[in-house]
Design a protein around this motif. Sequence first.
Motif, PDB file in Angstrom:
ATOM      1  N   MET A  95       0.783   1.613  11.997  1.00 18.66           N
ATOM      2  CA  MET A  95       1.705   1.252  11.317  1.00 18.66           C
ATOM      3  C   MET A  95       2.139   2.671  10.302  1.00 18.66           C
ATOM      4  O   MET A  95       3.019   3.312  10.191  1.00 18.66           O
ATOM      5  CB  MET A  95       1.920  -0.040  10.264  1.00 18.66           C
ATOM      6  N   PHE A  96       0.803   2.939   9.651  1.00 16.96           N
ATOM      7  CA  PHE A  96       0.822   4.130   8.740  1.00 16.96           C
ATOM      8  C   PHE A  96       1.231   5.239   9.743  1.00 16.96           C
ATOM      9  O   PHE A  96       1.836   6.343   9.158  1.00 16.96           O
ATOM     10  CB  PHE A  96      -0.676   4.431   8.271  1.00 16.96           C
ATOM     11  N   ALA A  97       0.557   5.507  10.829  1.00 21.79           N
ATOM     12  CA  ALA A  97       1.071   6.904  11.581  1.00 21.79           C
ATOM     13  C   ALA A  97       2.243   7.199  12.032  1.00 21.79           C
ATOM     14  O   ALA A  97       2.870   8.226  12.093  1.00 21.79           O
ATOM     15  CB  ALA A  97      -0.102   6.834  13.071  1.00 21.79           C
ATOM     16  N   LEU A  98       3.142   5.637  12.324  1.00 22.06           N
ATOM     17  CA  LEU A  98       4.441   5.877  12.911  1.00 22.06           C
ATOM     18  C   LEU A  98       5.189   6.292  11.689  1.00 22.06           C
ATOM     19  O   LEU A  98       6.249   6.597  11.797  1.00 22.06           O
ATOM     20  CB  LEU A  98       4.732   4.504  13.385  1.00 22.06           C
ATOM     21  N   ASP A  99       4.849   5.792  10.488  1.00 22.88           N
ATOM     22  CA  ASP A  99       5.685   6.341   9.196  1.00 22.88           C
ATOM     23  C   ASP A  99       5.225   7.764   8.800  1.00 22.88           C
ATOM     24  O   ASP A  99       5.473   7.992   7.508  1.00 22.88           O
ATOM     25  CB  ASP A  99       5.649   5.190   8.171  1.00 22.88           C
ATOM     26  N   GLY A 100       4.331   8.361   9.368  1.00 24.47           N
ATOM     27  CA  GLY A 100       3.955   9.768   8.983  1.00 24.47           C
ATOM     28  C   GLY A 100       3.078   9.511   7.593  1.00 24.47           C
ATOM     29  O   GLY A 100       2.733  10.565   6.864  1.00 24.47           O
ATOM     30  N   LEU A 101       2.267   8.564   7.546  1.00 25.45           N
ATOM     31  CA  LEU A 101       1.293   8.357   6.192  1.00 25.45           C
ATOM     32  C   LEU A 101       0.098   8.374   6.693  1.00 25.45           C
ATOM     33  O   LEU A 101      -0.322   8.236   7.759  1.00 25.45           O
ATOM     34  CB  LEU A 101       1.691   7.042   5.786  1.00 25.45           C
ATOM     35  N   PRO A 102      -0.968   9.005   5.798  1.00 22.36           N
ATOM     36  CA  PRO A 102      -2.235   9.244   6.071  1.00 22.36           C
ATOM     37  C   PRO A 102      -2.931   7.821   6.006  1.00 22.36           C
ATOM     38  O   PRO A 102      -2.546   6.667   5.333  1.00 22.36           O
ATOM     39  CB  PRO A 102      -2.840   9.936   4.822  1.00 22.36           C
ATOM     40  N   GLU A 103      -3.901   7.524   7.141  1.00 19.46           N
ATOM     41  CA  GLU A 103      -4.723   6.300   7.122  1.00 19.46           C
ATOM     42  C   GLU A 103      -5.515   6.082   5.819  1.00 19.46           C
ATOM     43  O   GLU A 103      -6.387   7.123   5.123  1.00 19.46           O
ATOM     44  CB  GLU A 103      -5.554   6.460   8.483  1.00 19.46           C
ATOM     45  N   LEU A 135       0.751  -1.018   0.062  1.00 18.36           N
ATOM     46  CA  LEU A 135      -0.035  -0.105   0.113  1.00 18.36           C
ATOM     47  C   LEU A 135       0.856   1.279  -0.069  1.00 18.36           C
ATOM     48  O   LEU A 135       0.800   2.216  -0.677  1.00 18.36           O
ATOM     49  CB  LEU A 135      -0.703   0.017   1.192  1.00 18.36           C
ATOM     50  N   ALA A 136       2.051   1.288   0.599  1.00 14.92           N
ATOM     51  CA  ALA A 136       2.727   2.411   0.879  1.00 14.92           C
ATOM     52  C   ALA A 136       3.920   2.492  -0.230  1.00 14.92           C
ATOM     53  O   ALA A 136       4.686   3.624  -0.195  1.00 14.92           O
ATOM     54  CB  ALA A 136       3.278   2.592   2.116  1.00 14.92           C
ATOM     55  N   GLY A 137       4.302   1.604  -0.816  1.00 16.78           N
ATOM     56  CA  GLY A 137       5.376   1.358  -1.811  1.00 16.78           C
ATOM     57  C   GLY A 137       6.543   1.363  -0.956  1.00 16.78           C
ATOM     58  O   GLY A 137       7.712   1.290  -1.734  1.00 16.78           O
ATOM     59  N   ALA A 138       6.716   0.855   0.035  1.00 20.77           N
ATOM     60  CA  ALA A 138       8.035   0.833   0.811  1.00 20.77           C
ATOM     61  C   ALA A 138       7.698   0.064   2.018  1.00 20.77           C
ATOM     62  O   ALA A 138       6.651  -0.143   2.612  1.00 20.77           O
ATOM     63  CB  ALA A 138       8.692   2.306   1.225  1.00 20.77           C
ATOM     64  N   ALA A 139       8.956  -0.525   2.575  1.00 17.09           N
ATOM     65  CA  ALA A 139       8.801  -1.274   3.932  1.00 17.09           C
ATOM     66  C   ALA A 139       8.567  -0.192   4.953  1.00 17.09           C
ATOM     67  O   ALA A 139       8.993   0.964   4.894  1.00 17.09           O
ATOM     68  CB  ALA A 139       9.826  -2.155   3.895  1.00 17.09           C
ATOM     69  N   PRO A 140       7.856  -0.785   5.919  1.00 14.88           N
ATOM     70  CA  PRO A 140       7.531  -0.032   7.284  1.00 14.88           C
ATOM     71  C   PRO A 140       8.939   0.106   7.962  1.00 14.88           C
ATOM     72  O   PRO A 140      10.058  -0.472   7.747  1.00 14.88           O
ATOM     73  CB  PRO A 140       6.845  -0.896   7.921  1.00 14.88           C
ATOM     74  N   THR A 141       9.099   1.195   8.582  1.00  9.65           N
ATOM     75  CA  THR A 141      10.443   1.500   9.166  1.00  9.65           C
ATOM     76  C   THR A 141      10.601   0.953  10.422  1.00  9.65           C
ATOM     77  O   THR A 141      11.653   0.527  10.966  1.00  9.65           O
ATOM     78  CB  THR A 141      10.382   2.954   9.815  1.00  9.65           C
ATOM     79  N   ARG A 142       9.511  -0.121  10.826  1.00 12.64           N
ATOM     80  CA  ARG A 142       9.493  -0.649  12.117  1.00 12.64           C
ATOM     81  C   ARG A 142       8.380  -1.994  12.261  1.00 12.64           C
ATOM     82  O   ARG A 142       7.470  -1.541  11.516  1.00 12.64           O
ATOM     83  CB  ARG A 142       9.452   0.084  13.422  1.00 12.64           C
TER      84      ARG A 142
END
Length: 230
Positions: free
Chosen positions: A54-62, A31-38
């Motif tokens: 997971m989205f919030a921790l990577d600064g991405l919108p839900e 969904l994000a096009g990249a692996a999660p940072t954690r």
Amino acid sequence: MELIVLWDIDHTLIDNSGVSKEIYAAAFAALAGAAPTRPARTEGRTDRLIMRDMFALDGLPELDWSVVEAALARAGEERFEDLRRRGSALPGVREILKAVSAQADWVSSVLTGNIAANAHVKVSAFGLNPLLDLSVGAYGADALQRPDLVAVARERAQRLRGVRDGAPVVLVGDTPRDVEAALATGSGIIAVASGIHTPQELVAAGASEVMPDLSDTAHLLQILDTFAAR
């Protein structure tokens, strides 16, 4: 005497050997096009909450939940063989599920943070699905917080299986969140120290019945009988 028994899946019925966190990471990456940072924080949380965080921790919108759920389902289906090869049903699980399913007035299902598709993947990987009434379970798409899943399962048991209103409910799980969900909803709880939490942590969360695992079928049935008689 009627009883609704609701089993957690990961680290209660099965050892997923890390496949669960791989599912979350794969769904996020798709969904994000990249692996999660954690890695995902699980420990009894629902899939809605896990993916939102997971989205919030990577600064991405839900994202819209239907899109997220579809990505989770694809990732779970793709890892079915990995799960079957690397994971396992935990000690005594098959025996206790058979014994509970043989009780005429009891409903035996799941209460899990997993979405329904991935719950089915996990129990069917080890042939447990025929021993559970999955249609009346409560799943990670049904609510954000775990305690709210209890009412979902209760309503489904009443509507689909004719269980009377007020029939006792027992949760079986391995985390303090399972214990908290039971206490918050007036349900019984059998806590099992087959995950990362110690018996002492489960007692501290409020569990009065704590088992090392599900291998003592006779004792577990005795405990469940006491809940059914209440």
